[in-house]
Design an enzyme around this catalytic site. Structure first.
Site, PDB file in Angstrom:
ATOM      1  CG  ASN A   1      -1.733   1.239   1.391  1.00 22.66           C
ATOM      2  OD1 ASN A   1      -1.766   2.073   0.480  1.00 22.66           O
ATOM      3  ND2 ASN A   1      -2.409   1.374   2.517  1.00 22.66           N
ATOM      4  CD1 TRP A   2       3.244   0.955  -3.113  1.00 24.18           C
ATOM      5  CD2 TRP A   2       3.322   2.278  -4.924  1.00 24.18           C
ATOM      6  NE1 TRP A   2       3.843   0.248  -4.122  1.00 24.18           N
ATOM      7  CE2 TRP A   2       3.904   1.039  -5.246  1.00 24.18           C
ATOM      8  CE3 TRP A   2       3.247   3.277  -5.918  1.00 24.18           C
ATOM      9  CZ2 TRP A   2       4.417   0.753  -6.512  1.00 24.18           C
ATOM     10  CZ3 TRP A   2       3.759   2.993  -7.186  1.00 24.18           C
ATOM     11  CH2 TRP A   2       4.343   1.752  -7.470  1.00 24.18           C
ATOM     12  CE  LYS A   3      -0.169   3.231   4.759  1.00 20.29           C
ATOM     13  NZ  LYS A   3      -0.081   3.333   6.211  1.00 20.29           N
TER      14      LYS A   3
ATOM     15  CG  HIS B   1      -5.780   1.897   5.313  1.00 18.19           C
ATOM     16  ND1 HIS B   1      -5.329   2.850   6.203  1.00 18.19           N
ATOM     17  CD2 HIS B   1      -4.757   1.025   5.141  1.00 18.19           C
ATOM     18  CE1 HIS B   1      -4.078   2.551   6.537  1.00 18.19           C
ATOM     19  NE2 HIS B   1      -3.712   1.451   5.915  1.00 18.19           N
TER      20      HIS B   1
ATOM     21  CD  GLU C   1      -2.940   5.520   6.709  1.00 13.68           C
ATOM     22  OE1 GLU C   1      -2.955   5.584   5.466  1.00 13.68           O
ATOM     23  OE2 GLU C   1      -1.992   5.017   7.362  1.00 13.68           O
TER      24      GLU C   1
ATOM     25  CD  GLU D   1      -3.251  -2.311   7.428  1.00 15.83           C
ATOM     26  OE1 GLU D   1      -2.146  -2.548   6.932  1.00 15.83           O
ATOM     27  OE2 GLU D   1      -3.890  -1.267   7.192  1.00 15.83           O
TER      28      GLU D   1
ATOM     29  N   GLY E   1       2.844   2.525  10.745  1.00 19.61           N
ATOM     30  CA  GLY E   1       3.788   3.623  10.565  1.00 19.61           C
ATOM     31  C   GLY E   1       4.510   4.024  11.843  1.00 19.61           C
TER      32      GLY E   1
ATOM     33  CB  SER F   1       5.626  -1.509  11.931  1.00 20.77           C
ATOM     34  OG  SER F   1       5.214  -0.173  12.166  1.00 20.77           O
TER      35      SER F   1
ATOM     36  N   GLY G   1       2.946  -0.984   4.272  1.00 23.70           N
ATOM     37  CA  GLY G   1       2.976   0.425   3.904  1.00 23.70           C
ATOM     38  C   GLY G   1       4.391   0.873   3.590  1.00 23.70           C
ATOM     39  N   GLY G   2       5.031   1.502   4.554  1.00 19.56           N
ATOM     40  CA  GLY G   2       6.349   2.108   4.359  1.00 19.56           C
ATOM     41  C   GLY G   2       7.365   1.205   3.678  1.00 19.56           C
TER      42      GLY G   2
END
Ligand code: 13P
Length: 254
Positions: A10-12, A99, A101, A171, A177, A216, A237-238
């Site tokens: 997930n590049w966000k 998600h 977010e 999640e 993150g 993470s 993610g990251g």
């Protein structure tokens, strides 16, 4: 494990077109036929990069997904929205829905998440529905009740049969993150709880359901997470923005 692991990036809202190209090229170069046979790699770039990424992925085993979609099926006067059908047209097979977010920053309710889930399936997309508790909820002992309500909202609305063509991602919000990962045991406990909820409605569907862990995930912790019985891959993610790191996570599952 009878369920083929899924490793989703997930590049966000990250990266430029040039950086995306570099990342895709490096992932294409790094994924082997054996790896692709053992696990599925999925990339979820921002909407506007989807057609470009689809082109760069031609001939590779890497799948394409989106990070969100409209809660309305079909088309219409919904300024700013992107439909499931449009995502299919640009080569998406999967889409993330609900998600944390989206829930926390954009006010998505359980009802909206359920509507998006159904809109995704109506368009032929596999929804990856995200659930997870905040730190306050975990510390108050509410993890199971929160997860239960989030899962039930979708199962009750779409029906358990819909989960033969869906993925759930656990999640924990406190792990996203933050560099603070759920331990394999903490994650496994919630994953088993989620599978148990679905199994109470249909054991066969529960047995085939992929439940991903997100929060993470890194090359260094992926192997121990994916070793757990009910963890069927990751929503990353990251670490999905760095080819070497994402490939290491992928190899931990493949
Ligand atoms: P991080 O891997 O950056 O913690 O993000 C997890 C996530 O939200 C994936 O959807």
């Amino acid at each position: 494990m009878t369920r083929k692991p899924l490793i989703a990036g997930n590049w966000k809202m990250n990266g430029s077109l040039a950086e995306s190209r570099q990342l895709v090229d490096a992932l294409r170069a790094g994924i082997t036929a054996g790896g692709a046979a053992a696990a599925t790699m999925l990339l979820c770039p921002p909407f506007v990069y989807l057609p470009a990424v689809q082109g760069w992925l031609q001939g590779s085993p890497i799948a394409l997904g989106a990070q969100d979609l409209a809660d309305k099926p079909g088309s219409g006067a919904y300024t700013g929205e992107v439909s499931g059908q449009m995502l299919r047209e640009v080569g998406c097979s999967h889409v993330i829905v609900g998600h944390s977010e989206r829930r926390a920053l954009y006010g998505e309710t359980d009802a909206v998440v359920a509507a998006k889930f159904k809109a995704a399936q109506a368009a032929g997309l596999v929804p990856i529905v995200c659930v997870g508790e905040t730190l306050e909820q975990r510390e108050a002992g509410q993890t199971r009740s929160v997860i239960s309500a989030q899962v039930a909202a979708v199962v009750d609305s779409a029906g358990v049969q819909a989960f033969s063509k869906a993925v759930i991602a656990y999640e924990p919000v406190w792990a996203i993150g933050t560099g603070r990962t759920a331990t394999p045991d903490q994650a496994q406990e919630v994953h088993a709880f989620i599978r148990g909820m679905v199994a109470a409605r249909d054991a066969t569907i529960a047995a085939g359901l992929r439940v991903l862990y997100g929060g993470s995930v890194k090359g260094a912790n992926a192997r121990s997470l994916f070793a757990m019985a009910d963890i069927d891959g990751g929503l990353v993610g990251g670490a999905s923005l760095t080819a070497a790191e994402f490939l290491e996570i992928f190899r931990a599952a493949a």
